[in-house]
Enzyme design. Structure first.
Site, PDB file in Angstrom:
ATOM      1  N   TYR A 114       0.906  -1.179   0.015  1.00 37.59           N
ATOM      2  CA  TYR A 114       0.296   0.045   0.094  1.00 37.59           C
ATOM      3  C   TYR A 114       1.144   1.181   0.344  1.00 37.59           C
ATOM      4  O   TYR A 114       2.388   1.440  -0.461  1.00 37.59           O
ATOM      5  CB  TYR A 114      -1.236   0.216   1.537  1.00 37.59           C
ATOM      6  CG  TYR A 114      -2.569   0.608   0.705  1.00 37.59           C
ATOM      7  CD1 TYR A 114      -2.626   0.513  -0.413  1.00 37.59           C
ATOM      8  CD2 TYR A 114      -2.373   1.660   2.173  1.00 37.59           C
ATOM      9  CE1 TYR A 114      -3.698   1.610  -0.228  1.00 37.59           C
ATOM     10  CE2 TYR A 114      -3.413   2.364   2.159  1.00 37.59           C
ATOM     11  CZ  TYR A 114      -4.672   2.351   1.121  1.00 37.59           C
ATOM     12  OH  TYR A 114      -4.918   3.565   0.494  1.00 37.59           O
ATOM     13  N   LYS A 169     -21.562 -20.088  -8.557  1.00 36.85           N
ATOM     14  CA  LYS A 169     -20.196 -19.456  -9.841  1.00 36.85           C
ATOM     15  C   LYS A 169     -19.306 -19.174  -9.968  1.00 36.85           C
ATOM     16  O   LYS A 169     -18.178 -19.905 -10.168  1.00 36.85           O
ATOM     17  CB  LYS A 169     -21.152 -18.502 -10.815  1.00 36.85           C
ATOM     18  CG  LYS A 169     -20.932 -18.365 -11.881  1.00 36.85           C
ATOM     19  CD  LYS A 169     -21.549 -19.774 -12.493  1.00 36.85           C
ATOM     20  CE  LYS A 169     -21.353 -19.783 -14.448  1.00 36.85           C
ATOM     21  NZ  LYS A 169     -22.408 -20.460 -15.011  1.00 36.85           N
ATOM     22  N   ASP A 212     -27.811 -16.244 -16.102  1.00 36.51           N
ATOM     23  CA  ASP A 212     -29.305 -15.661 -15.861  1.00 36.51           C
ATOM     24  C   ASP A 212     -29.674 -14.455 -15.274  1.00 36.51           C
ATOM     25  O   ASP A 212     -30.647 -13.601 -15.218  1.00 36.51           O
ATOM     26  CB  ASP A 212     -28.935 -16.097 -14.096  1.00 36.51           C
ATOM     27  CG  ASP A 212     -28.844 -17.193 -13.686  1.00 36.51           C
ATOM     28  OD1 ASP A 212     -28.532 -17.971 -14.600  1.00 36.51           O
ATOM     29  OD2 ASP A 212     -28.605 -17.563 -11.990  1.00 36.51           O
ATOM     30  N   GLY A 271     -35.297 -19.735 -26.257  1.00 33.80           N
ATOM     31  CA  GLY A 271     -34.539 -18.167 -25.861  1.00 33.80           C
ATOM     32  C   GLY A 271     -33.261 -18.745 -25.795  1.00 33.80           C
ATOM     33  O   GLY A 271     -32.848 -18.787 -26.532  1.00 33.80           O
TER      34      GLY A 271
END
Length: 469
Positions: A114, A169, A212, A271
């Site tokens: 950092y 997922k 989805d 679809g």
């Protein structure tokens, strides 16, 4: 509802029984008499008078799980203390987390990871944005993006309800391809807002996995993002499914001794998945296809054709069939369903050509009962894990993205999808190939690597772009 007990409906019942007598053996009998399966029985506390026991068992669904609990409670001397749903327990607090890859043990390490040391790295990227792939997580990070409009088979349940699926997922990306993926659940179903939001988020990711998102919105979202972004955009519900179907069908046709260009294919579902499966089958050489939706066969004579259905009508059903699905199945060599449960019977499958191949992929209940289909078809595949030949997208998307990220690809092409399907099919050796093994297990160690290598090689050459609806 599943027909056999499944770990998806696994429960653990904490109870007490008398220490003496037959109480313990009666517990197993009680579960089995209710139609459940005992998978574990653990004594967690033992005394002279009482035993505390955790009984873990699999049920068919939530109602069946309750029936098992009721049966256990009916055993003389049993006192139920707690019932835990193991699936819900797995999801408590979420399934994924972020971990640092570098140690932060002292001030020196902190000053490099950092401020102030990180400023030098930031300035290097400011001078050359391509260095972000080399010096940040971008090279190995995928955004899993959804609007919650078409989640599994559950429908439009919204972004919060979609989050457990997107977490899963992301976990699969890590498990099977070593990719760091993160769920991005958007509280909008407006196409413009989805596209703009993903465009703004894209600098932090090496790829976008759309998930989805309902049709036909998903087609436009994918098309526009591919035009806008310099990283690959992949709608898994479309192209992951298409890769797996083509791979499995390639091997199924080898089993029955037929060629893709010669067979007659009937599809149910127009679809997102159906559209992509059709396009990839045609690209691979299929010539004779009829696609049906809830109104029947899609043909040029229909008066309800949007852009997507019009494309299907123009590229299939050359003979102009206008009947229903049952009629379209008669004499067909192959049935591919990506639609709705129970729309065909075993009697319908019996009207197909000898050596028929049936892919009934609706989940959790297929278009035709697998056992009924197996009485008449030579090869049957489903989307379920409790039957042979499971068509599961995890066979495709981890390897596809591994190959895309490794190649630093900027787009997904049709050639890549064809290459991925070919590589996936080839994982099944000629010695292994048979009616009950046309597609490898999701845990086969060679799957992700084979698919990734094929995509990586395809990305290195010239490839055809998509023809979108």
């Amino acid at each position: 509802m599943t027909t056999v007990p499944s770990v998806s409906y696994s429960i653990t019942v904490r109870l007490e029984v008398p220490a003496g007598g037959k109480a313990v053996s009666l517990l197993t009998h009680a579960v089995e008499s209710a139609g459940g399966v005992v998978t574990a029985l653990d004594v967690t506390n033992a005394g002279h008078e009482k035993l505390r026991i955790d009984v873990t068992c699999a049920a068919r669904d939530t109602d069946h799980a309750q029936a098992i609990v009721d049966q256990l409670e009916s055993v003389e001397g049993v006192v139920i203390h707690k019932v835990s749903d193991r699936t819900f327990l797995m999801h408590l607090g979420g399934k994924i987390e972020m971990q640092s890859k570098v140690p932060l043990r002292n001030r020196d390490e902190l000053s490099m990871a950092y401020t102030p040391g990180v400023a030098r790295v930031s300035m290097a990227i400011a001078r050359n944005k391509e260095d972000a792939r080399r010096l940040t997580i971008k090279r190995n990070t995928v955004a899993v993006v959804t609007d919650g409009s078409a989640v599994l088979g559950l429908g439009n349940i919204g972004p919060e309800a979609a989050l457990p699926v997107m977490e899963g997922k992301a976990a699969l990306f890590k498990r099977f391809a070593g990719i760091d993926a993160w769920p991005i659940c958007l509280d909008t179903q407006d196409t413009d807002e989805i596209v703009r939001t993903v465009q703004l988020l894209a600098p932090g990711f090496g790829g976008i996995n759309l998930e989805d998102i309902g049709a036909p919105r998903c087609f436009e979202v994918e098309r526009r993002l591919r035009e806008l972004l310099d990283i690959p955009v992949f709608h898994d519900d479309q192209h992951g499914t298409a890769i797996c179907v083509l791979a499995a069908l390639t091997n199924a046709l080898r089993v029955v001794g037929k060629k893709l260009e010669d067979v007659r294919i009937t599809m149910a579902g127009a679809g997102a998945a159906g559209n992509a499966v059709l396009r990839l089958l045609l690209a691979a050489g299929a010539r004779n296809v009829i696609v049906c939706d809830y109104r029947g066969a899609i043909s040029r004579t229909r008066d309800d054709l949007d852009d997507s259905l019009r494309w299907i009508a123009e590229h299939t059903n050359a003979e102009g069939y206008t009947g229903d699905l049952c009629g379209a199945v008669k004499g067909a060599d192959v049935f591919v369903g990506v639609s709705a449960p129970g729309i065909l019977t075993g009697a319908d499958i019996a009207t197909m050509a000898p050596g028929a191949v049936v892919f009934a992929l609706a989940n959790p209940e297929p278009e035709v009962a697998p056992d009924d289909a197996r009485e008449h078809a030579a090869v049957v595949a489903t989307g379920r894990s409790d039957y042979p030949n499971q068509i599961n997208n995890v066979l495709a998307f981890p390897g596809v993205f591994r190959g895309l990220l490794d190649a630093q690809a900027t787009q997904v092409t049709e050639d890549m999808l064809l290459a991925a399907a070919g590589a996936l099919a080839a994982v099944v050796t000629p010695e292994e190939l048979g009616p009950n093994y046309i597609i490898p297990s999701v845990f086969h160690p060679d799957v992700a690597g084979a698919v990734a290598a094929a995509v990586r090689e395809s990305a290195g050459g010239r490839a055809r772009g998509f023809t979108e609806a």
